[in-house]
Design a protein around this motif. Structure first.
Motif, PDB file in Angstrom:
ATOM      1  N   VAL A   5       0.839  -1.201   0.000  1.00 55.30           N
ATOM      2  CA  VAL A   5       0.000   0.000   0.000  1.00 55.30           C
ATOM      3  C   VAL A   5       0.875   1.253   0.000  1.00 55.30           C
ATOM      4  O   VAL A   5       1.863   1.332   0.741  1.00 55.30           O
ATOM      5  CB  VAL A   5      -0.930   0.034   1.239  1.00 55.30           C
ATOM      6  CG1 VAL A   5      -1.809   1.273   1.230  1.00 55.30           C
ATOM      7  CG2 VAL A   5      -1.789  -1.218   1.304  1.00 55.30           C
ATOM      8  N   SER A   6       0.510   2.225  -0.836  1.00 59.23           N
ATOM      9  CA  SER A   6       1.209   3.512  -0.805  1.00 59.23           C
ATOM     10  C   SER A   6       1.144   4.067   0.609  1.00 59.23           C
ATOM     11  O   SER A   6       0.059   4.225   1.183  1.00 59.23           O
ATOM     12  CB  SER A   6       0.551   4.511  -1.765  1.00 59.23           C
ATOM     13  OG  SER A   6       0.753   4.138  -3.109  1.00 59.23           O
ATOM     14  N   ALA A   7       2.302   4.352   1.178  1.00 58.72           N
ATOM     15  CA  ALA A   7       2.384   4.797   2.577  1.00 58.72           C
ATOM     16  C   ALA A   7       1.590   6.075   2.825  1.00 58.72           C
ATOM     17  O   ALA A   7       1.038   6.250   3.911  1.00 58.72           O
ATOM     18  CB  ALA A   7       3.846   4.978   2.974  1.00 58.72           C
ATOM     19  N   CYS A   8       1.491   6.945   1.835  1.00 57.33           N
ATOM     20  CA  CYS A   8       0.733   8.189   2.026  1.00 57.33           C
ATOM     21  C   CYS A   8      -0.742   7.916   2.281  1.00 57.33           C
ATOM     22  O   CYS A   8      -1.402   8.673   2.988  1.00 57.33           O
ATOM     23  CB  CYS A   8       0.925   9.132   0.842  1.00 57.33           C
ATOM     24  SG  CYS A   8       0.319   8.483  -0.740  1.00 57.33           S
ATOM     25  N   LEU A   9      -1.260   6.803   1.741  1.00 60.90           N
ATOM     26  CA  LEU A   9      -2.666   6.445   1.962  1.00 60.90           C
ATOM     27  C   LEU A   9      -2.904   5.960   3.383  1.00 60.90           C
ATOM     28  O   LEU A   9      -4.041   5.924   3.850  1.00 60.90           O
ATOM     29  CB  LEU A   9      -3.099   5.362   0.977  1.00 60.90           C
ATOM     30  CG  LEU A   9      -3.092   5.745  -0.496  1.00 60.90           C
ATOM     31  CD1 LEU A   9      -3.463   4.543  -1.355  1.00 60.90           C
ATOM     32  CD2 LEU A   9      -4.028   6.922  -0.773  1.00 60.90           C
ATOM     33  N   ARG A  15       4.486  12.246   0.789  1.00 61.34           N
ATOM     34  CA  ARG A  15       4.195  12.828  -0.530  1.00 61.34           C
ATOM     35  C   ARG A  15       5.230  13.892  -0.883  1.00 61.34           C
ATOM     36  O   ARG A  15       5.937  14.390  -0.018  1.00 61.34           O
ATOM     37  CB  ARG A  15       2.805  13.462  -0.538  1.00 61.34           C
ATOM     38  CG  ARG A  15       1.685  12.465  -0.663  1.00 61.34           C
ATOM     39  CD  ARG A  15       0.321  13.119  -0.538  1.00 61.34           C
ATOM     40  NE  ARG A  15       0.221  14.453  -1.101  1.00 61.34           N
ATOM     41  CZ  ARG A  15      -0.224  14.722  -2.333  1.00 61.34           C
ATOM     42  NH1 ARG A  15      -0.622  13.751  -3.112  1.00 61.34           N
ATOM     43  NH2 ARG A  15      -0.289  15.960  -2.765  1.00 61.34           N
ATOM     44  N   TYR A  16       5.259  14.281  -2.131  1.00 60.02           N
ATOM     45  CA  TYR A  16       6.238  15.265  -2.591  1.00 60.02           C
ATOM     46  C   TYR A  16       6.197  16.549  -1.762  1.00 60.02           C
ATOM     47  O   TYR A  16       7.217  17.185  -1.534  1.00 60.02           O
ATOM     48  CB  TYR A  16       6.027  15.581  -4.084  1.00 60.02           C
ATOM     49  CG  TYR A  16       4.840  16.464  -4.344  1.00 60.02           C
ATOM     50  CD1 TYR A  16       4.995  17.839  -4.408  1.00 60.02           C
ATOM     51  CD2 TYR A  16       3.562  15.947  -4.494  1.00 60.02           C
ATOM     52  CE1 TYR A  16       3.900  18.670  -4.620  1.00 60.02           C
ATOM     53  CE2 TYR A  16       2.478  16.754  -4.710  1.00 60.02           C
ATOM     54  CZ  TYR A  16       2.654  18.116  -4.774  1.00 60.02           C
ATOM     55  OH  TYR A  16       1.575  18.942  -4.979  1.00 60.02           O
ATOM     56  N   ASP A  17       5.023  16.918  -1.266  1.00 62.11           N
ATOM     57  CA  ASP A  17       4.871  18.165  -0.508  1.00 62.11           C
ATOM     58  C   ASP A  17       5.009  17.960   1.001  1.00 62.11           C
ATOM     59  O   ASP A  17       4.758  18.867   1.782  1.00 62.11           O
ATOM     60  CB  ASP A  17       3.532  18.830  -0.828  1.00 62.11           C
ATOM     61  CG  ASP A  17       2.332  17.928  -0.542  1.00 62.11           C
ATOM     62  OD1 ASP A  17       2.518  16.790  -0.064  1.00 62.11           O
ATOM     63  OD2 ASP A  17       1.204  18.370  -0.825  1.00 62.11           O
ATOM     64  N   GLY A  18       5.397  16.752   1.403  1.00 68.03           N
ATOM     65  CA  GLY A  18       5.563  16.451   2.815  1.00 68.03           C
ATOM     66  C   GLY A  18       4.263  16.125   3.536  1.00 68.03           C
ATOM     67  O   GLY A  18       4.238  15.978   4.748  1.00 68.03           O
ATOM     68  N   THR A  48      11.938  13.982   1.040  1.00 64.54           N
ATOM     69  CA  THR A  48      10.606  14.509   1.332  1.00 64.54           C
ATOM     70  C   THR A  48      10.801  15.719   2.215  1.00 64.54           C
ATOM     71  O   THR A  48      11.469  15.598   3.238  1.00 64.54           O
ATOM     72  CB  THR A  48       9.744  13.462   2.059  1.00 64.54           C
ATOM     73  OG1 THR A  48       9.629  12.313   1.222  1.00 64.54           O
ATOM     74  CG2 THR A  48       8.364  13.998   2.366  1.00 64.54           C
ATOM     75  N   PRO A  49      10.283  16.880   1.839  1.00 61.60           N
ATOM     76  CA  PRO A  49       9.577  17.140   0.586  1.00 61.60           C
ATOM     77  C   PRO A  49      10.543  17.137  -0.605  1.00 61.60           C
ATOM     78  O   PRO A  49      11.757  17.170  -0.432  1.00 61.60           O
ATOM     79  CB  PRO A  49       8.959  18.520   0.804  1.00 61.60           C
ATOM     80  CG  PRO A  49       9.837  19.180   1.811  1.00 61.60           C
ATOM     81  CD  PRO A  49      10.382  18.073   2.679  1.00 61.60           C
ATOM     82  N   ARG A  50       9.955  17.148  -1.804  1.00 60.71           N
ATOM     83  CA  ARG A  50      10.724  17.148  -3.048  1.00 60.71           C
ATOM     84  C   ARG A  50       9.925  17.903  -4.105  1.00 60.71           C
ATOM     85  O   ARG A  50       8.706  18.057  -3.969  1.00 60.71           O
ATOM     86  CB  ARG A  50      11.006  15.718  -3.505  1.00 60.71           C
ATOM     87  CG  ARG A  50       9.764  14.887  -3.691  1.00 60.71           C
ATOM     88  CD  ARG A  50      10.079  13.402  -3.879  1.00 60.71           C
ATOM     89  NE  ARG A  50       8.890  12.594  -3.731  1.00 60.71           N
ATOM     90  CZ  ARG A  50       8.443  12.107  -2.584  1.00 60.71           C
ATOM     91  NH1 ARG A  50       9.075  12.361  -1.457  1.00 60.71           N
ATOM     92  NH2 ARG A  50       7.341  11.389  -2.532  1.00 60.71           N
ATOM     93  N   PRO A  51      10.567  18.353  -5.152  1.00 60.28           N
ATOM     94  CA  PRO A  51       9.818  19.047  -6.210  1.00 60.28           C
ATOM     95  C   PRO A  51       8.791  18.115  -6.846  1.00 60.28           C
ATOM     96  O   PRO A  51       9.056  16.912  -6.992  1.00 60.28           O
ATOM     97  CB  PRO A  51      10.895  19.432  -7.235  1.00 60.28           C
ATOM     98  CG  PRO A  51      12.190  19.377  -6.489  1.00 60.28           C
ATOM     99  CD  PRO A  51      12.009  18.333  -5.431  1.00 60.28           C
ATOM    100  N   PRO A  52       7.632  18.630  -7.212  1.00 65.96           N
ATOM    101  CA  PRO A  52       6.647  17.784  -7.892  1.00 65.96           C
ATOM    102  C   PRO A  52       7.211  17.291  -9.223  1.00 65.96           C
ATOM    103  O   PRO A  52       7.992  17.981  -9.871  1.00 65.96           O
ATOM    104  CB  PRO A  52       5.446  18.703  -8.098  1.00 65.96           C
ATOM    105  CG  PRO A  52       5.969  20.080  -7.981  1.00 65.96           C
ATOM    106  CD  PRO A  52       7.182  20.019  -7.095  1.00 65.96           C
ATOM    107  N   ALA A  53       6.800  16.093  -9.610  1.00 65.29           N
ATOM    108  CA  ALA A  53       7.257  15.498 -10.860  1.00 65.29           C
ATOM    109  C   ALA A  53       6.066  14.911 -11.603  1.00 65.29           C
ATOM    110  O   ALA A  53       5.046  14.573 -10.997  1.00 65.29           O
ATOM    111  CB  ALA A  53       8.292  14.415 -10.581  1.00 65.29           C
ATOM    112  N   GLU A  54       6.212  14.806 -12.920  1.00 68.53           N
ATOM    113  CA  GLU A  54       5.192  14.183 -13.762  1.00 68.53           C
ATOM    114  C   GLU A  54       5.894  13.390 -14.856  1.00 68.53           C
ATOM    115  O   GLU A  54       7.042  13.667 -15.192  1.00 68.53           O
ATOM    116  CB  GLU A  54       4.269  15.248 -14.390  1.00 68.53           C
ATOM    117  CG  GLU A  54       3.425  15.979 -13.371  1.00 68.53           C
ATOM    118  CD  GLU A  54       2.410  16.947 -13.984  1.00 68.53           C
ATOM    119  OE1 GLU A  54       2.293  17.022 -15.229  1.00 68.53           O
ATOM    120  OE2 GLU A  54       1.719  17.625 -13.195  1.00 68.53           O
TER     121      GLU A  54
END
Length: 143
Positions: A5-9, A15-18, A48-54
């Motif tokens: 499971v994604s840990a942020c969930l 997440r990228y924004d902490g 973390t945090p880190r710049p957003p990526a796509e």
């Protein structure tokens, strides 16, 4: 069932924004299944945090154009290693993420536009035969 499971969930601030994106059904999911939390981006060496990526085609880039594809690939490989090593039968991942998104991700323009596609980790797990679910499908796993 043992689920990756994604840990942020699960409430982890990775997440990228902490921040986290704790899902309201996470506790119930944990009561019915064994959960293995992961953050592929952190496993790939990103802070973390880190710049957003796509994702842009086969690459993953930050808003300023920095190529972070290698870190995303490394994180996906480590996530698959954990999945196999710990006997996870499926994965529940954060939707729309450049690593965890399944079926729909941001299009690489940083405009909030969604496009068909998978994140790097979701793509690798699926190719390895691991069923991948997004958080909007948690209710299905609880039935």
């Amino acid at each position: 069932m043992r689920l990756l499971v994604s840990a942020c969930l699960l409430g982890c601030r990775c997440r990228y924004d902490g921040a986290s994106r704790e899902h309201p059904l996470a506790k119930e999911l944990a009561e019915r299944h064994t959960l293995v939390p992961v953050c592929p981006e952190q496993l790939g060496g990103l802070s973390t945090p880190r710049p957003p990526a796509e994702r842009r085609g086969g690459l993953v880039v930050t808003r300023d154009g920095t190529d972070v594809t290698e870190q995303y690939r490394r994180g996906a490989e480590e996530t698959l290693r954990l999945c196999r090593g710990l006997g996870c039968e499926a994965a529940v991942l954060k939707e729309r993420s450049p690593s965890c998104g399944r079926g729909e991700i941001y299009d690489g323009t940083f405009s909030g536009t969604l496009a068909a596609g998978d994140g790097v980790t979701a793509e690798l797990l699926s190719a390895a035969g691991v069923p991948v679910y997004g958080e909007s499908q948690i209710e299905e796993l609880l039935k």
